[in-house]
Design a protein around this motif. Structure first.
Motif, PDB file in Angstrom:
ATOM      1  N   PRO A  38       0.830  -1.211   0.000  1.00  0.00           N
ATOM      2  CA  PRO A  38       0.000   0.000   0.000  1.00  0.00           C
ATOM      3  C   PRO A  38       0.868   1.267   0.000  1.00  0.00           C
ATOM      4  O   PRO A  38       1.847   1.335   0.742  1.00  0.00           O
ATOM      5  CB  PRO A  38      -0.805  -0.123   1.300  1.00  0.00           C
ATOM      6  CG  PRO A  38      -0.034  -1.082   2.148  1.00  0.00           C
ATOM      7  CD  PRO A  38       0.641  -2.021   1.207  1.00  0.00           C
ATOM      8  N   ASP A  39       0.507   2.225  -0.826  1.00  0.00           N
ATOM      9  CA  ASP A  39       1.302   3.464  -0.872  1.00  0.00           C
ATOM     10  C   ASP A  39       0.573   4.606  -0.158  1.00  0.00           C
ATOM     11  O   ASP A  39       0.751   5.777  -0.470  1.00  0.00           O
ATOM     12  CB  ASP A  39       1.620   3.856  -2.317  1.00  0.00           C
ATOM     13  CG  ASP A  39       0.365   4.137  -3.126  1.00  0.00           C
ATOM     14  OD1 ASP A  39      -0.743   3.803  -2.631  1.00  0.00           O
ATOM     15  OD2 ASP A  39       0.481   4.674  -4.247  1.00  0.00           O
ATOM     16  N   PRO A  53       2.798   0.561  -5.829  1.00  0.00           N
ATOM     17  CA  PRO A  53       1.507   0.478  -5.156  1.00  0.00           C
ATOM     18  C   PRO A  53       0.750  -0.827  -5.433  1.00  0.00           C
ATOM     19  O   PRO A  53       0.724  -1.321  -6.563  1.00  0.00           O
ATOM     20  CB  PRO A  53       0.735   1.676  -5.712  1.00  0.00           C
ATOM     21  CG  PRO A  53       1.435   2.077  -6.956  1.00  0.00           C
ATOM     22  CD  PRO A  53       2.843   1.605  -6.871  1.00  0.00           C
ATOM     23  N   ALA A  54       0.154  -1.365  -4.382  1.00  0.00           N
ATOM     24  CA  ALA A  54      -0.701  -2.555  -4.458  1.00  0.00           C
ATOM     25  C   ALA A  54      -1.658  -2.459  -3.282  1.00  0.00           C
ATOM     26  O   ALA A  54      -1.217  -2.381  -2.134  1.00  0.00           O
ATOM     27  CB  ALA A  54       0.128  -3.831  -4.374  1.00  0.00           C
ATOM     28  N   SER A  55      -2.964  -2.445  -3.563  1.00  0.00           N
ATOM     29  CA  SER A  55      -3.926  -2.147  -2.504  1.00  0.00           C
ATOM     30  C   SER A  55      -4.441  -3.390  -1.783  1.00  0.00           C
ATOM     31  O   SER A  55      -5.066  -3.285  -0.740  1.00  0.00           O
ATOM     32  CB  SER A  55      -5.118  -1.377  -3.094  1.00  0.00           C
ATOM     33  OG  SER A  55      -5.811  -2.214  -4.009  1.00  0.00           O
ATOM     34  N   GLU A  56      -4.191  -4.580  -2.364  1.00  0.00           N
ATOM     35  CA  GLU A  56      -4.753  -5.799  -1.759  1.00  0.00           C
ATOM     36  C   GLU A  56      -3.648  -6.680  -1.176  1.00  0.00           C
ATOM     37  O   GLU A  56      -2.476  -6.540  -1.525  1.00  0.00           O
ATOM     38  CB  GLU A  56      -5.546  -6.586  -2.807  1.00  0.00           C
ATOM     39  CG  GLU A  56      -6.806  -5.846  -3.282  1.00  0.00           C
ATOM     40  CD  GLU A  56      -7.524  -6.610  -4.391  1.00  0.00           C
ATOM     41  OE1 GLU A  56      -8.638  -7.090  -4.123  1.00  0.00           O
ATOM     42  OE2 GLU A  56      -6.968  -6.714  -5.491  1.00  0.00           O
ATOM     43  N   VAL A  57      -4.088  -7.628  -0.301  1.00  0.00           N
ATOM     44  CA  VAL A  57      -3.151  -8.556   0.328  1.00  0.00           C
ATOM     45  C   VAL A  57      -3.683  -9.976   0.172  1.00  0.00           C
ATOM     46  O   VAL A  57      -4.852 -10.234   0.463  1.00  0.00           O
ATOM     47  CB  VAL A  57      -2.977  -8.235   1.832  1.00  0.00           C
ATOM     48  CG1 VAL A  57      -2.091  -9.286   2.503  1.00  0.00           C
ATOM     49  CG2 VAL A  57      -2.403  -6.845   2.027  1.00  0.00           C
ATOM     50  N   ILE A  58      -2.848 -10.869  -0.295  1.00  0.00           N
ATOM     51  CA  ILE A  58      -3.212 -12.289  -0.293  1.00  0.00           C
ATOM     52  C   ILE A  58      -2.796 -12.857   1.051  1.00  0.00           C
ATOM     53  O   ILE A  58      -1.626 -12.789   1.428  1.00  0.00           O
ATOM     54  CB  ILE A  58      -2.533 -13.037  -1.460  1.00  0.00           C
ATOM     55  CG1 ILE A  58      -3.091 -12.497  -2.792  1.00  0.00           C
ATOM     56  CG2 ILE A  58      -2.754 -14.543  -1.344  1.00  0.00           C
ATOM     57  CD1 ILE A  58      -2.510 -13.161  -4.026  1.00  0.00           C
ATOM     58  N   SER A  75      -0.175  -7.284  -3.452  1.00  0.00           N
ATOM     59  CA  SER A  75       1.272  -7.035  -3.465  1.00  0.00           C
ATOM     60  C   SER A  75       2.017  -8.178  -4.166  1.00  0.00           C
ATOM     61  O   SER A  75       2.998  -7.947  -4.876  1.00  0.00           O
ATOM     62  CB  SER A  75       1.780  -6.869  -2.025  1.00  0.00           C
ATOM     63  OG  SER A  75       1.386  -7.973  -1.230  1.00  0.00           O
ATOM     64  N   LEU A  76       1.526  -9.392  -3.997  1.00  0.00           N
ATOM     65  CA  LEU A  76       2.177 -10.558  -4.593  1.00  0.00           C
ATOM     66  C   LEU A  76       2.060 -10.519  -6.119  1.00  0.00           C
ATOM     67  O   LEU A  76       3.054 -10.701  -6.846  1.00  0.00           O
ATOM     68  CB  LEU A  76       1.504 -11.820  -4.026  1.00  0.00           C
ATOM     69  CG  LEU A  76       2.235 -13.136  -3.969  1.00  0.00           C
ATOM     70  CD1 LEU A  76       3.718 -12.978  -3.682  1.00  0.00           C
ATOM     71  CD2 LEU A  76       1.582 -14.009  -2.894  1.00  0.00           C
ATOM     72  N   VAL A  77       0.863 -10.277  -6.609  1.00  0.00           N
ATOM     73  CA  VAL A  77       0.650 -10.242  -8.056  1.00  0.00           C
ATOM     74  C   VAL A  77       1.408  -9.066  -8.675  1.00  0.00           C
ATOM     75  O   VAL A  77       2.044  -9.195  -9.723  1.00  0.00           O
ATOM     76  CB  VAL A  77      -0.863 -10.157  -8.370  1.00  0.00           C
ATOM     77  CG1 VAL A  77      -1.090  -9.876  -9.860  1.00  0.00           C
ATOM     78  CG2 VAL A  77      -1.563 -11.447  -7.957  1.00  0.00           C
ATOM     79  N   ARG A  78       1.380  -7.929  -8.006  1.00  0.00           N
ATOM     80  CA  ARG A  78       2.075  -6.744  -8.537  1.00  0.00           C
ATOM     81  C   ARG A  78       3.592  -6.951  -8.562  1.00  0.00           C
ATOM     82  O   ARG A  78       4.280  -6.448  -9.460  1.00  0.00           O
ATOM     83  CB  ARG A  78       1.726  -5.510  -7.708  1.00  0.00           C
ATOM     84  CG  ARG A  78       0.267  -5.053  -7.829  1.00  0.00           C
ATOM     85  CD  ARG A  78      -0.096  -4.663  -9.253  1.00  0.00           C
ATOM     86  NE  ARG A  78      -1.443  -4.083  -9.322  1.00  0.00           N
ATOM     87  CZ  ARG A  78      -2.192  -4.089 -10.424  1.00  0.00           C
ATOM     88  NH1 ARG A  78      -1.746  -4.647 -11.557  1.00  0.00           N
ATOM     89  NH2 ARG A  78      -3.387  -3.539 -10.424  1.00  0.00           N
ATOM     90  N   ALA A  79       4.095  -7.679  -7.574  1.00  0.00           N
ATOM     91  CA  ALA A  79       5.535  -7.962  -7.553  1.00  0.00           C
ATOM     92  C   ALA A  79       5.924  -8.801  -8.773  1.00  0.00           C
ATOM     93  O   ALA A  79       6.929  -8.534  -9.443  1.00  0.00           O
ATOM     94  CB  ALA A  79       5.914  -8.685  -6.259  1.00  0.00           C
ATOM     95  N   ALA A  80       5.097  -9.803  -9.073  1.00  0.00           N
ATOM     96  CA  ALA A  80       5.386 -10.648 -10.239  1.00  0.00           C
ATOM     97  C   ALA A  80       5.270  -9.842 -11.528  1.00  0.00           C
ATOM     98  O   ALA A  80       6.063 -10.016 -12.465  1.00  0.00           O
ATOM     99  CB  ALA A  80       4.433 -11.849 -10.249  1.00  0.00           C
ATOM    100  N   GLU A  81       4.304  -8.948 -11.575  1.00  0.00           N
ATOM    101  CA  GLU A  81       4.146  -8.113 -12.773  1.00  0.00           C
ATOM    102  C   GLU A  81       5.327  -7.162 -12.956  1.00  0.00           C
ATOM    103  O   GLU A  81       5.730  -6.861 -14.086  1.00  0.00           O
ATOM    104  CB  GLU A  81       2.837  -7.325 -12.686  1.00  0.00           C
ATOM    105  CG  GLU A  81       1.617  -8.214 -12.949  1.00  0.00           C
ATOM    106  CD  GLU A  81       0.290  -7.486 -12.758  1.00  0.00           C
ATOM    107  OE1 GLU A  81      -0.750  -8.111 -13.026  1.00  0.00           O
ATOM    108  OE2 GLU A  81       0.300  -6.306 -12.327  1.00  0.00           O
ATOM    109  N   ALA A  82       5.872  -6.701 -11.844  1.00  0.00           N
ATOM    110  CA  ALA A  82       7.028  -5.805 -11.927  1.00  0.00           C
ATOM    111  C   ALA A  82       8.201  -6.508 -12.613  1.00  0.00           C
ATOM    112  O   ALA A  82       8.927  -5.908 -13.408  1.00  0.00           O
ATOM    113  CB  ALA A  82       7.420  -5.324 -10.530  1.00  0.00           C
TER     114      ALA A  82
END
Lengths: 327, 327
Positions: A38-39, A53-58, A75-82
């Protein structure tokens, strides 16, 4: 410019506090990192580390496939996308293991030719290089051809990580003879022993050989590998508890403990999972480290170190070449 | 009159010396025993213990099925025949495990209704009753229905051996959720959770739970069980070696070891495989104990004690009743 390692700020039992502390330790060492989470300022002081930024948490108990499908801004999905999008060199998460695998697989994709990614875990060998065991839990049900690829990927990883050509590769079984084991192991043994795999296959090993350091890579299905790994962890935990009880029982034993513990420490450090840098998901098209759920700042620091090392060492290219060898 | 326990004098790394010494310890305690082996005097002084003649020996590296077929006058086969023919109450061997199973199965036969015999091994729980794990290696490839029977036999054995009604039975897996695991485990979970099995099934456990004593019986296939057991053994060995090195490193650490070791001893004894009486082959129509290949006299004594206890406790009858419950 070196790309940063994307760290899932929200994954792990001690997230985000210890995760951020670990990221800061890495940044202090000059290792580029970026936090994913979250930012809105809720992460607190990141010491100047940027936040993707990633607003959700698994959560730890979320069903992995469903979580990755529905929590697209996690955050997990956004990290992989990064990593996929070239904003990060690698990803590190101490969160939900299944969801980490699913995120990496679905967002980064597989290395061409790889049937299934596998989790490669370093098993500590006191006073020596770890033994890499895979699969440690990604695939509960396996085919012999997958295990052949695990062997090829495991050997390439071992060399990239610990050096040394032609690492000794063994198959986990219940007896040294090629005829021992279950159907999967017997069929896999034939594949591994055949010429043209590019492997230095030394035969079967048993559970009691996992910590001896006699071999460099141990191949097994993800069910057996996970049971073996957790059996070792459980045994270690019992030993440490007993030793603690014994030392704490009287003033005399406490004094004796004060003498022994400093000598024991180097050994304890060499079997400390926090020191190994975590497990590596091999076979996805990027570097992905799965840290233990209980990871502290030090574990995250070591994971970031390992991630940068593997990116610079060209791990993904080495894996691609290893599985391209006919089996 | 109580029938004697037939002890394979030629089985084990330390046979016949330690085996005979163990038989003599048992006889000294008033436990009826008979040795099975050469009656040409080569066994030396048996302290008056009778010898059932057997001229052949099945070696540790003999192929089990073939050895039992061709060495009909071996100590192992004759020991099983002694039970079958009512000359002995039970058999104990520290020899070739596969051949021990084959001898017992082929000579004693199966308990009616049992699909496959399984090896039940006590896992030491420091300061508490052991957890019984089965199958520890008899069947590398298993069906869900067999694992249900292993659960029923394991529970009956636990009660016969350690007392306590409705022992807690768990399934070894890689996560607590019923949906976790390989195909065999998922199918077995359904069978175990269904009503009418006569079991107190508490769900899945993981490798790290094997030594905690939280459950009484852990069910798994013989491949996974053997890997888990040997992983635990390997970890124990590494730990003891490290502790020995640490204690032996300086005069100060030696002195500290002299203080700690006596306090550590009760724990060490409770995890000593020699103290447990060995593994039990459940499902054959007789009591058969498979002792560790490295068994000393004390291990044989404890095996004989356990064998007599299980004969008197009516183990075979309890197993017969347990598997007769619809599953």
């Amino acid at each position: 410019m070196t790309l940063p390692v994307a760290i899932d700020a929200m994954g792990g039992d001690k997230a985000p506090g210890e995760i951020i502390a670990g990221a800061r330790l890495a940044a202090d060492e000059g290792l580029p990192v970026v936090l994913v989470g979250p930012d809105d300022g809720s992460l607190g002081d990141t010491g100047g580390i940027a936040v993707l930024p990633a607003s959700e948490v698994i959560e730890m108990d979320d069903e992995p496939g469903r979580a990755v499908r529905t929590k697209k801004d996690s955050s997990l999905v956004r990290a992989a996308e990064a990593v996929r999008d070239g904003h990060a060199a690698a990803m590190v998460s101490a969160g939900n293991t299944g969801a980490t695998m699913a995120s990496a697989l679905l967002r980064m994709g597989r290395i061409s030719g790889v049937a299934r990614p596998a989790i490669a875990t370093p098993l500590p060998v006191p006073g020596s290089t770890p033994t890499v065991m895979l699969d440690a839990g990604a695939n509960a049900e396996c085919k012999p051809e997958w295990l052949l690829q695990f062997a090829q990927m495991g050997a390439a990883y071992f060399t990239a990580r610990y050096g040394g050509k032609e690492p000794k590769v063994a198959l986990l079984s219940i007896g040294e003879e090629p005829t021992k084991g279950n159907d999967l192991v017997k069929a896999t043994h034939e594949l591994l022993a055949a010429p043209g795999t590019g492997l230095n296959f030394v035969g079967n090993v048993e559970g009691r050989d996992l910590l001896t350091g006699d071999v460099d890579v141990v191949v097994t299905d993800g069910f057996t590998g996970n049971v073996a790994l957790k059996s070792l962890e459980g045994a270690l935990r019992v030993f440490m508890r007993i030793l603690g009880q014994v030392i704490g029982s009287t003033p005399e034993t406490k004094a004796a403990g004060d003498v022994l513990l400093p000598v024991l420490m180097p050994y304890a450090n060499s079997v400390d999972p926090e020191a190994t840098g975590g497990a590596m998901l091999l076979g996805v098209d990027g570097v992905c480290i799965i840290s233990h759920g209980s990871s502290s700042a030090r574990a995250i620091l070591n994971a970031v170190r390992a991630a940068h090392e593997m990116v610079e060492g060209g791990l993904v290219e080495h894996l691609r070449e290893a599985v391209a060898v006919a089996g």
